[in-house]
Design a protein around this motif. Structure first.
Motif: not given
Lengths: 473, 55
Positions: A61-85
């Protein structure tokens, strides 16, 4: 596009008549500092905290949560990178919200940021005290008072932040790199590559002990693997090349964390049974101790301390920038919008937040402090999809220069929104009362801002970027 | 152990020193510079000069 004009009507003269900026924040940072800021805030989550996800739903469960959170934060990082740049100014997501959505959203996002980082700083300081107490206990000294070490951690890092951003984030770079390297060394030392391995995955791994509901509950703590990577945006006004450094530092940061998170999970579940791991106070340190090597134990002990300090250091940096940006725009008293003429730091904001961090670090329970930080962060992530969708509508790709354009829009925004919804439900299962109380708090302060504070905001003066008019205006 | 008792006092003392340094410098800075000068920072100032957001 040649229609370069201010994006608000009215009294643009007010901002133009302002004194020439010779005392702004200092642009001295590079991509490595951005990486250190983002990863530095987060890496402590690999050293402690993530393992409560194991307690909620078992190792898988922790591994699944780790990867789902990884997807969540990859989206955060991509969106943030575009807007903040594009919105390269202190305040990060607060400033983005101000330009793209509106003042009330901006005020709320500013508060999410300040609370998320100040609470996390307090939690880190409490952890520093706990670590020193543990080391004292291991040397035979019981009953150590952790308070002086909690206060020292906050005062030292506040002093460092007060003195200048370059020294602050160079310090973060060194200690974060050390903490990350320690995880790599532990992985290599315990792997079967170099002889007999102490890892016992075949014996320790079990099925999901609480089924799929456990996986859902684990999502709450899965965030710990990455919580805070979006903090890179706060350095936007202090990097030499925002359009290059911010996307590079943020995306490299989220990749580093995905690697560190997976290695951490692999190591810990191979060394400890899930029932123990789910309650451990410092799982990587415990993993090092279970490897039987004194050198690894010392290395991971120092790594834990460094990761905690790096996180607190980045949190002071970020919370003070958000508070400073709100002061500069008169969303808060403009007194907070001052920059130190020698050190070029938002010194009044740094000073103001010190006693608040001390009060929470010395007087509040750790789990409550962390929960308030996580919930504020989650509200911030929920704002991001809305933010990027409006940004693309108001300023399509062919109207404004971007340092980075995130791919597959609007899929990352929709995925992020769905994952935030799931995580809100997961948090509600464990911390429903806190969630409701915190939303009530933000509603009350929003009413205060709308009816009492917004009259002090100089509406045109807060938009000084030379942006084209948004589409449709 | 005595060294840990000493470390506790040292941590308090160092914290106090850092606090005194910050507060002293803050008061000195505020008295030496005008409020207008201290709050002269503007968002996007560099961008206005170097990056006009033109394609």
């Amino acid at each position: 596009m040649s229609d370069i004009t201010r994006n608000t009507p009215g009294t643009a003269e007010a901002s133009e008549a302002a004194p020439t900026q010779n005392g702004g924040l200092l642009r001295v940072l590079g991509p490595a500092h951005i990486w250190a800021l983002g990863v530095g805030i987060v890496l402590v989550g690999e050293y402690m905290g993530w393992n409560f996800a194991v307690g909620k739903g078992g190792a898988y469960a922790a591994l699944i949560a780790c990867w789902f959170a990884g997807i969540l934060y990859s989206c955060v990082a991509m969106i943030d990178s575009e807007v903040t740049s594009t919105v390269a100014a202190a305040g990060g997501q607060y400033t983005q919200a101000k330009h793209i959505i509106g003042p009330l959203m901006a005020f709320n996002v500013g508060l999410y940021l300040v609370f998320a980082y100040t609470m996390l700083e307090a939690a880190n300081a409490i952890t520093v005290g706990f670590l020193v107490e543990t080391v004292a206990g291991m040397t035979g000294h019981e009953g150590l008072n952790p308070q002086p070490f909690i206060v020292l951690a906050i005062m030292f890092l506040a002093w460092l932040n007060y003195r200048g951003v370059l020294a602050t984030l160079t310090f973060n770079l060194v200690i974060t790199a050390f903490a990350f390297t320690a995880i790599l060394i532990l992985f290599l030392a315990t792997s079967p590559l170099f002889g007999e391995s102490p890892l016992k995955h075949a014996e320790l791994m079990t099925d999901l002990p609480y089924g799929w509901l456990g996986v859902l509950a684990a999502m709450h703590f899965g965030l710990w693997f990455y919580l805070g990577i979006e903090g890179t945006c706060q350095a936007a006004e202090e990097v030499r090349s925002p359009s290059r450094s911010l996307p590079f530092g943020t995306l490299a940061g989220v990749m580093t964390l995905a690697i560190a998170a997976t290695l951490t999970w692999y190591l810990c579940v191979g060394l400890m049974p899930w029932e123990y791991l789910g309650q451990s106070g410092a799982p990587l340190f415990d993993a090092a101790r279970m490897s039987g090597s004194t050198a690894l134990t010392v290395l991971l002990g120092i790594g834990t301390l460094f990761a905690t300090l790096a996180s607190a250091n980045g949190c002071i940096n970020d919370a003070s920038r958000a508070w400073f940006a709100m002061g500069r725009d008169h969303y808060l008293p403009s007194w907070f919008g001052a920059v130190h003429p020698v050190y070029r730091t938002p010194y009044r904001s740094i000073i103001f937040l010190v006693p608040i961090a001390l009060i929470f670090a010395l007087g509040a329970p750790l789990d409550q402090v962390i929960t308030f930080s996580i919930l504020s962060g989650l509200l911030e992530y929920t704002f991001m999809p809305l933010n990027v969708i409006m940004f693309r509508r108001k300023w399509p790709l062919d109207t404004i220069k971007r340092g980075y354009e995130h791919p597959f829009h609007p899929i990352p925004a929709i995925v992020l929104l769905c994952l935030c919804g799931i995580t809100f439900f997961a948090v509600f299962l464990g911390y429903g009362t806190q969630l409701v109380a915190m939303i009530a708090f933000y509603i009350v302060v929003s009413l205060w801002f709308h009816f009492r504070r917004y009259r002090f905001v100089q509406r045109a003066a807060q938009f000084t970027m030379p942006w084209p008019k948004p589409q449709g205006y | 152990m005595q060294i840990w008792d000493f470390a506790e006092y040292a941590a308090w003392a160092l914290s106090a020193l850092l606090g005194i340094y910050i507060v002293t410098d803050w008061l000195k800075t505020d008295s030496r510079y005008s409020e207008e000068e201290l709050t002269s920072s503007r968002e996007g100032q560099l961008e206005a000069i170097t990056e006009q957001h033109e394609l």
